[in-house]
Design a protein around this motif. Structure first.
Motif, short mmCIF file in Angstrom:
data_model
loop_
_atom_site.label_atom_id
_atom_site.label_comp_id
_atom_site.label_asym_id
_atom_site.label_seq_id
_atom_site.Cartn_x
_atom_site.Cartn_y
_atom_site.Cartn_z
N ILE A 40 1.11 -1.31 0.11
CA ILE A 40 -0.12 0.28 -0.17
C ILE A 40 0.98 1.65 0.69
O ILE A 40 0.36 2.10 -0.85
N GLN A 41 1.47 1.76 0.79
CA GLN A 41 2.61 2.37 0.68
C GLN A 41 3.54 2.34 -0.49
O GLN A 41 3.46 3.85 -0.66
N TYR A 42 4.06 1.58 -1.12
CA TYR A 42 4.57 2.06 -2.08
C TYR A 42 4.21 2.05 -3.36
O TYR A 42 4.13 3.14 -4.37
N PHE A 43 2.91 1.59 -3.14
CA PHE A 43 2.02 2.03 -4.28
C PHE A 43 1.18 3.67 -4.13
O PHE A 43 1.12 4.61 -5.37
N LEU A 44 1.19 3.93 -2.60
CA LEU A 44 0.95 5.58 -2.34
C LEU A 44 1.95 6.20 -3.14
O LEU A 44 1.36 7.29 -3.37
N TYR A 45 3.08 5.63 -2.48
CA TYR A 45 4.13 6.85 -2.34
C TYR A 45 4.66 7.46 -4.22
O TYR A 45 5.16 8.30 -4.60
N SER A 46 4.41 5.35 -4.78
CA SER A 46 5.43 6.17 -6.26
C SER A 46 4.31 7.18 -6.80
O SER A 46 4.04 7.56 -8.01
N ASN A 47 3.08 6.16 -6.74
CA ASN A 47 2.01 7.13 -7.67
C ASN A 47 1.67 9.06 -7.23
O ASN A 47 1.95 9.88 -7.90
N ILE A 48 2.18 8.97 -6.04
CA ILE A 48 2.17 10.57 -5.37
C ILE A 48 3.86 10.90 -5.77
O ILE A 48 3.26 11.96 -6.98
N GLU A 49 4.32 10.56 -6.04
CA GLU A 49 5.84 11.13 -6.69
C GLU A 49 5.32 11.55 -8.54
O GLU A 49 6.07 11.71 -9.12
#
Length: 385
Positions: A124-133
């Protein structure tokens, strides 16, 4: 005269990580400002004459607070007519870029001090932060990374067009961080002031006192080593910020007491004499398990000719070559950490060989001058010089 604003979450980031770049830009005739939460380090910078714009920037996703930060940053950028906004640290970097876009600055640069998503992130963290970036990259002219792994990851995820990516690296002043510069008499006095016996074997680490820097695992490793090396001393350099959400120093102190290591562990708190402290050490370790870019502490220790034990974490595994200038061990594993430290503690010649290799690697790869030259080139390509 071009005007540059560096945006980061806290003053210690500006003071510890960004000041060499800021001083260099000032020497080149730029006007340079810093926007960050106003803490003790920000006050120190202001007292020394640096331009510091106080703005509250939370280090977490908090919609109301984040929107206020964007509004305040936009106002600062517009009122001071900044030409370039250079952002740092995950949350501040996103907020700063949005504000810079609203303020219509000429160029927006992001230094990724390790992307906030990494191989230890939850899905979940990977998906969220990579998409914000990925979103923030659309309003960024250049993304500079401190390691090569982040560039490879960005390309794999198609975070942005490849031409927006550039390697900046990380480096230190190799003349300041140089063992031959140390004064033996001062070193002896420093050792005495810390209460370290002369015959000690000293293992040290540097970093904020947070759980993810791994100092707890170092203490556990020390507990496994103390019967074999009764003259072992552990030096933990760094403090806990008042804004840190976890009271880790209390937890760490309790662990030291539980393991009966009170006479073998020194918590120095925040220090300014880092080269001198590193000069006391026999081994440097950073048992981190957080999102590192390329840890400055490791590079500083390497410059001081120390063997390194660190974890298999992005950035760490790029700075340290396993079994060449140190050992790379699994993160969050005090037994593996203890075994690597044992190999070095029991072998003075290996410590010396790895220490020499560390210094040679810094001179070739991590001289601060290389970073500043790259920074100059990238700024020129964006028309800032």
């Amino acid at each position: 005269m071009k005007k540059i604003l560096h945006v980061c979450a806290i003053g210690s980031t500006a003071k510890i990580l960004l000041l060499p770049q800021i001083n260099y830009l000032l020497s080149q005739g730029f006007e340079v400002g810093i926007a960050c939460s106003f803490d003790e380090d920000a006050q120190r910078l202001k007292d020394k004459g640096y331009t510091v714009h106080p703005v509250q920037i939370d280090r977490k996703i908090s919609p109301i607070s984040n929107l206020k930060s964007i509004s305040d940053l936009t106002k600062i950028i517009r009122e001071n007519n900044y030409d370039l906004v250079h952002v740092h640290t995950a949350i501040a970097a996103v907020l700063g870029r949005i504000a810079a876009k609203f303020a219509s600055v000429k160029a927006i640069i992001y230094t990724a001090h390790g992307f906030p998503f990494h191989d230890l992130s939850s899905p979940i963290q990977y998906f969220l932060y990579s998409n914000i970036e990925k979103y923030a990259a659309t309003i960024t002219d250049l993304i500079m990374t401190q390691n090569h792994e982040d560039i490879a990851t960005a390309k794999k995820l198609r975070l942005c067009p490849p031409e927006k990516l550039a390697y900046l690296g990380n480096g230190v002043d190799i003349e300041r961080f140089k063992r031959s510069q140390l004064n033996p008499e001062s070193e002896s006095q420093l050792r005495q002031s810390l209460g370290i016996p002369d015959a000690s074997l000293i293992v040290g680490t540097i970093g904020r006192l947070t759980r993810k820097k791994g100092s707890g695992y170092l203490i556990e490793a020390a507990g496994q080593l103390i019967s074999e090396f009764p003259n072992l001393q552990i030096v933990v350099i760094g403090s806990q910020l008042t804004t840190d959400r976890e009271p880790f120093q209390i937890e760490l102190s309790q662990k030291i007491k539980t393991l009966g290591l009170e006479k073998h562990v020194i918590l120095t708190g925040e220090r300014q004499d880092i080269p001198e402290l590193l000069g006391l050490l026999d081994i440097f370790t950073l048992p981190t398990f957080t999102h590192e870019g390329l840890p400055r502490s490791i590079v500083e220790a390497m410059a001081m000719g120390l063997p390194i034990v660190t974890t298999d974490i992005r950035g760490c595994r790029e700075a340290v070559v396993n079994e060449k200038n140190g050992f790379i061990v699994p993160s969050q594993n005090s037994t593996e950490l203890a075994e690597a430290l044992r190999k070095l503690l029991s072998n003075p010649q290996l410590r010396q060989n790895y220490g020499k290799a560390s210094r040679a690697r810094v001179e070739i790869e991590y001289n601060e001058d290389f970073v500043l030259k790259r920074l100059t080139r990238y700024y020129k390509e964006l028309g800032i010089y």
